[in-house]
Design a protein around this motif. Structure first.
Motif, mmCIF file in Angstrom:
data_model
loop_
_atom_site.group_PDB
_atom_site.id
_atom_site.type_symbol
_atom_site.label_atom_id
_atom_site.label_comp_id
_atom_site.label_asym_id
_atom_site.label_seq_id
_atom_site.Cartn_x
_atom_site.Cartn_y
_atom_site.Cartn_z
ATOM 1 N N LEU A 108 91.583 -56.474 -23.004
ATOM 2 C CA LEU A 108 90.971 -56.827 -24.290
ATOM 3 C C LEU A 108 89.466 -56.570 -24.278
ATOM 4 O O LEU A 108 88.901 -56.070 -25.253
ATOM 5 N N ASN A 109 88.835 -56.865 -23.151
ATOM 6 C CA ASN A 109 87.370 -56.726 -23.085
ATOM 7 C C ASN A 109 86.911 -55.312 -22.776
ATOM 8 O O ASN A 109 85.723 -55.013 -22.895
ATOM 9 N N ASN A 110 87.839 -54.431 -22.384
ATOM 10 C CA ASN A 110 87.399 -53.127 -21.890
ATOM 11 C C ASN A 110 88.055 -51.916 -22.554
ATOM 12 O O ASN A 110 87.738 -50.782 -22.170
ATOM 13 N N CYS A 111 88.943 -52.132 -23.521
ATOM 14 C CA CYS A 111 89.708 -50.977 -24.017
ATOM 15 C C CYS A 111 89.654 -50.715 -25.524
ATOM 16 O O CYS A 111 89.847 -49.579 -25.939
ATOM 17 N N PHE A 112 89.434 -51.720 -26.347
ATOM 18 C CA PHE A 112 89.784 -51.575 -27.759
ATOM 19 C C PHE A 112 88.566 -51.567 -28.679
ATOM 20 O O PHE A 112 87.564 -52.225 -28.400
ATOM 21 N N ASN A 113 88.679 -50.801 -29.776
ATOM 22 C CA ASN A 113 87.609 -50.757 -30.772
ATOM 23 C C ASN A 113 88.038 -51.344 -32.120
ATOM 24 O O ASN A 113 87.306 -51.288 -33.090
ATOM 25 N N LYS A 114 89.244 -51.909 -32.138
ATOM 26 C CA LYS A 114 89.719 -52.602 -33.346
ATOM 27 C C LYS A 114 90.677 -53.706 -32.905
ATOM 28 O O LYS A 114 91.521 -53.487 -32.028
ATOM 29 N N ILE A 115 90.518 -54.887 -33.503
ATOM 30 C CA ILE A 115 91.351 -56.041 -33.166
ATOM 31 C C ILE A 115 92.173 -56.445 -34.384
ATOM 32 O O ILE A 115 91.637 -56.587 -35.482
ATOM 33 N N PHE A 126 89.477 -56.766 -37.363
ATOM 34 C CA PHE A 126 88.075 -56.775 -36.942
ATOM 35 C C PHE A 126 87.766 -55.429 -36.305
ATOM 36 O O PHE A 126 88.436 -55.004 -35.365
ATOM 37 N N ASP A 127 86.765 -54.731 -36.836
ATOM 38 C CA ASP A 127 86.337 -53.465 -36.247
ATOM 39 C C ASP A 127 85.302 -53.744 -35.176
ATOM 40 O O ASP A 127 84.184 -54.179 -35.480
ATOM 41 N N GLY A 128 85.660 -53.511 -33.938
ATOM 42 C CA GLY A 128 84.746 -53.758 -32.829
ATOM 43 C C GLY A 128 85.482 -54.248 -31.609
ATOM 44 O O GLY A 128 86.711 -54.341 -31.583
ATOM 45 N N TYR A 130 86.728 -56.797 -28.534
ATOM 46 C CA TYR A 130 87.284 -58.157 -28.522
ATOM 47 C C TYR A 130 86.192 -59.188 -28.234
ATOM 48 O O TYR A 130 86.182 -60.263 -28.823
ATOM 49 N N ILE A 131 85.272 -58.842 -27.336
ATOM 50 C CA ILE A 131 84.194 -59.774 -26.984
ATOM 51 C C ILE A 131 83.308 -60.067 -28.205
ATOM 52 O O ILE A 131 82.825 -61.184 -28.393
ATOM 53 N N ASP A 132 83.108 -59.032 -29.064
ATOM 54 C CA ASP A 132 82.336 -59.227 -30.298
ATOM 55 C C ASP A 132 83.135 -60.037 -31.323
ATOM 56 O O ASP A 132 82.556 -60.842 -32.075
ATOM 57 N N TYR A 133 84.442 -59.825 -31.338
ATOM 58 C CA TYR A 133 85.307 -60.603 -32.237
ATOM 59 C C TYR A 133 85.255 -62.083 -31.870
ATOM 60 O O TYR A 133 85.119 -62.948 -32.738
ATOM 61 N N ASN A 134 85.339 -62.368 -30.571
ATOM 62 C CA ASN A 134 85.266 -63.757 -30.119
ATOM 63 C C ASN A 134 83.939 -64.399 -30.521
ATOM 64 O O ASN A 134 83.892 -65.562 -30.908
ATOM 65 N N PHE A 135 82.866 -63.620 -30.415
ATOM 66 C CA PHE A 135 81.547 -64.136 -30.791
ATOM 67 C C PHE A 135 81.503 -64.440 -32.286
ATOM 68 O O PHE A 135 80.945 -65.458 -32.711
#
Length: 470
Positions: A108-115, A126-128, A130-135
Motif C-alpha cells: 500500500l505504501n510503495n505501489c499505488f497511485n490511486k486508492i 483518492f488520487d495519490g 496510500y500514505i497521503d490518503y491516510n494523512f
C-alpha cells in the motif's frame, strides 16, 4: 487450391505475434524473472518452486498476456519479505492498469497511485499514495471532531433553552413561546443531523484482546534442543533456541523452509527436542484455518464446543472481534479468510493460555484489524512465537527475531533486523522518518482525545512535512 485464405490467416497470426512482442518474448520473460529475483530458477520445473515463488510465476504469466486490466485479489498473502519485494517490483514495472485488493501495508505504501476505499457499503476514491490518503483522513478527523465538539456544546445550550421554552409554553400558554420552541427544536434537529459520522473517517475497529490466566514470572517457557526436520531434503538441522515466559518472538525465513511444520510440532509437543515449562499452556492459530476451525459448524456451534454456555455469552464475546449477532448461525465455511482468522483469534483468546503460537495471524486481515491485533499482542501478558512476513507487525510488537538461514535458526535483535530490512528495501533515512511519523500520529490521537484541536492541527502540519520526505 486457393491458398489466399491460408496466407491471410498466416498474416493475421504474424500480426498477433508481433503485437504480443513475440520476437522479444524471451527477453521480456527474462526481465520479469529478474524483477522477481527468479532468474536462478529459470530452468526448474514448476513443481520444484516454493509456494511464494509459484505465486510470483502466476503473476508474471498474467502480465505477459498484456491485458488492458489485470485484477489481483490479495496476491501478497503468505509471501515472505523477499518475494513480497519481488511482487512490488512486478507491480511497479507493469505498464497496464492494475486493480489489486490488498491489506498489505508494504505494498500500500510503495505501489499505488490511486486508492479505492470500500467501507460501510460506500466507495471513496483518492488520487495519490496510500500514505497521503491516510494523512487526509487524519486531517478530516480533526476537522470533524472539532465540529462535533462545537455542535455538542451548542446542543447542550439549545437543550437548556428548549426545556425553558417548553416549560413557559406549557405553563403560561404563550403562543410566542410555542413558536420559539418549534424553531429551537428544528435547530436542535439540524445540529443532531450534522453529527452523523462519516463512514471513511470513523471506522468501527475490532477490540481484540488476548488473555492469559496463569501469568508466570520470567522463566524459560520453551526450549528447543538439536531439532532436525527433513522431508525429501533436509530443511532444518541442529536447531537450538529458548523462549522466556514474557518474550514476544517472530519466526521468519523464506517460503518453504519449515517454519509452519516447526510451529505445528511445537504445538503438538510430541518431539524429544521440544520441551515446555510445566506451567505453560499453549494455544495455536494456524494459517491452514481448517486445522483449528470446523467449516461445517456454525459460529455458534464452534464456540459451544469449546465450553461457552449460552448464545448471549458467545454474541458478547465475538462482538469484540467484529462479528454482529446476525452472523452467529452462519457456517464457518462461508466466511472470508480474514473473518476466519478473526474467529481463530476469538477462540484462542477464550482459552486464556499463557503461550500463543501464531502462524501468519495478520494474513487476510484489513489494516484496522492488523493494528488492533498489534495492540493486543503488546498488551498480552504471556509469551508469543509468531510466524510472520508482515514487517510492520514484527517491528511494532516483537522483542526479537528467530531467523532461518542455512538450514538452522539464529537469534537476531529487533534493532539489527530493522537495519537489515531497511538496508535492503528502503531508503537510508526511511526508518528514522517512519518512527518520527508514528510518534507524531500518536500525539495527534492523544490531542484529539483531550479535544485539544489547536495542538492537533500543529502536529498535523509536522506530520505532513514528514510524509513529504517518504
Amino acid at each position: 487450391m486457393d491458398i489466399d485464405p491460408l496466407l491471410e490467416k498466416y498474416q493475421q497470426t504474424l500480426d498477433a505475434f508481433d503485437s504480443l512482442g513475440g520476437n522479444d518474448f524471451e527477453s521480456i520473460i527474462n526481465k520479469k524473472l529478474n524483477l522477481a529475483n527468479l532468474m536462478k530458477h529459470k530452468n526448474l520445473m514448476i513443481s520444484e518452486l516454493s509456494g511464494g515463488e509459484f505465486k510470483l510465476i502466476q503473476v508474471i504469466k498474467e502480465m505477459l498476456s498484456s491485458p488492458d486490466l489485470l485484477i489481483m485479489d490479495e496476491p501478497d498473502v503468505f509471501l515472505d519479505f523477499e518475494n513480497l519485494n519481488s511482487l512490488k517490483n512486478l507491480i511497479n514495472s507493469h505498464k497496464g492498469t492494475l486493480l489489486i485488493i490488498t491489506h498489505n501495508r508494504f505494498l500500500l505504501n510503495n505501489c499505488f497511485n490511486k486508492i479505492l476505499h470500500l467501507e460501510n457499503m460506500e466507495l471513496q476514491e483518492f488520487d495519490g499514495r496510500y500514505i497521503d490518503y491516510n494523512f487526509s483522513l487524519i486531517q478530516r478527523k480533526i476537522e470533524l471532531q472539532e465540529l462535533a465538539f462545537a455542535d455538542t456544546e451548542e446542543i447542550k445550550r439549545t437543550e437548556v433553552l428548549v426545556d425553558k421554552l417548553r416549560w413557559a409554553a406549557t405553563n403560561h400558554s404563550e403562543p410566542a413561546k410555542g413558536k420559539s420552541l418549534k424553531a429551537r427544536v428544528k435547530i436542535q434537529e439540524r445540529l443532531e443531523a450534522r453529527r452523523i459520522k462519516e463512514p471513511f473517517v470513523y471506522i468501527k475497529q475490532p477490540d481484540i484482546r488476548l488473555f492469559a490466566d496463569n501469568i508466570i514470572e520470567e522463566t524459560i517457557a520453551l526450549k528447543v534442543n538439536d531439532y532436525n526436520l527433513a522431508f525429501d531434503d533436509i530443511l532444518l538441522e541442529n536447531v537450538n533456541f529458548e523462549i522466556k515466559s514474557t518474550d514476544k518472538v517472530a519466526l521468519i525465513g523464506p517460503n518453504g523452509t519449515g517454519k509452519t511444520t516447526l510451529l505445528r510440532e511445537i504445538f503438538k509437543n510430541n518431539h524429544n527436542s521440544i520441551n515446555f515449562n510445566e506451567d505453560i499452556e499453549v494455544a495455536y492459530l494456524s494459517q491452514l484455518q481448517g486445522e483449528m476451525l470446523n467449516d461445517s459448524n456454525t459460529i455458534l456451534e464452534e464456540f459451544f464446543e469449546i465450553g461457552f454456555k449460552n448464545s448471549q455469552e458467545i454474541i458478547s464475546w465475538i462482538s469484540n472481534y467484529g462479528f454482529e449477532e446476525e452472523v452467529i448461525n452462519q457456517k464457518i465455511g462461508s466466511l472470508s479468510g480474514g473473518e476466519k482468522n478473526m474467529l481463530q483469534l476469538a477462540k484462542i483468546s477464550s482459552c486464556r493460555a499463557n503461550m500463543l503460537l501464531l502462524d501468519e495471524p495478520t494474513s487476510h486481515l484489513d489494516t484496522y484489524s492488523q493494528i488492533a491485533l498489534e495492540k493486543a499482542i503488546e498488551n498480552y501478558n504471556g509469551c508469543i512465537l509468531m510466524i510472520s512476513h508482515d514487517f510492520y507487525s514484527m517491528v511494532n510488537c516483537m522483542d526479537f527475531v528467530l531467523i532461518i538461514e542455512n538450514k538452522t535458526i539464529r537469534k537476531m535483535s529487533m534493532k539489527k533486523f530493522r537495519k537489515m530490512i531497511y538496508a535492503k528495501h528502503f531508503d537510508r533515512d526511511y526508518l528514522e522518518i517512519e518512527q518520527k511519523k508514528k510518534a507524531v500520529e500518536t500525539k495527534i490521537a492523544l490531542a484529539l482525545k483531550d479535544n485539544n484541536f489547536m495542538l492537533a492541527k500543529i502536529l498535523s502540519e509536522e506530520l505532513e512535512s514528514l510524509i513529504k520526505l517518504l
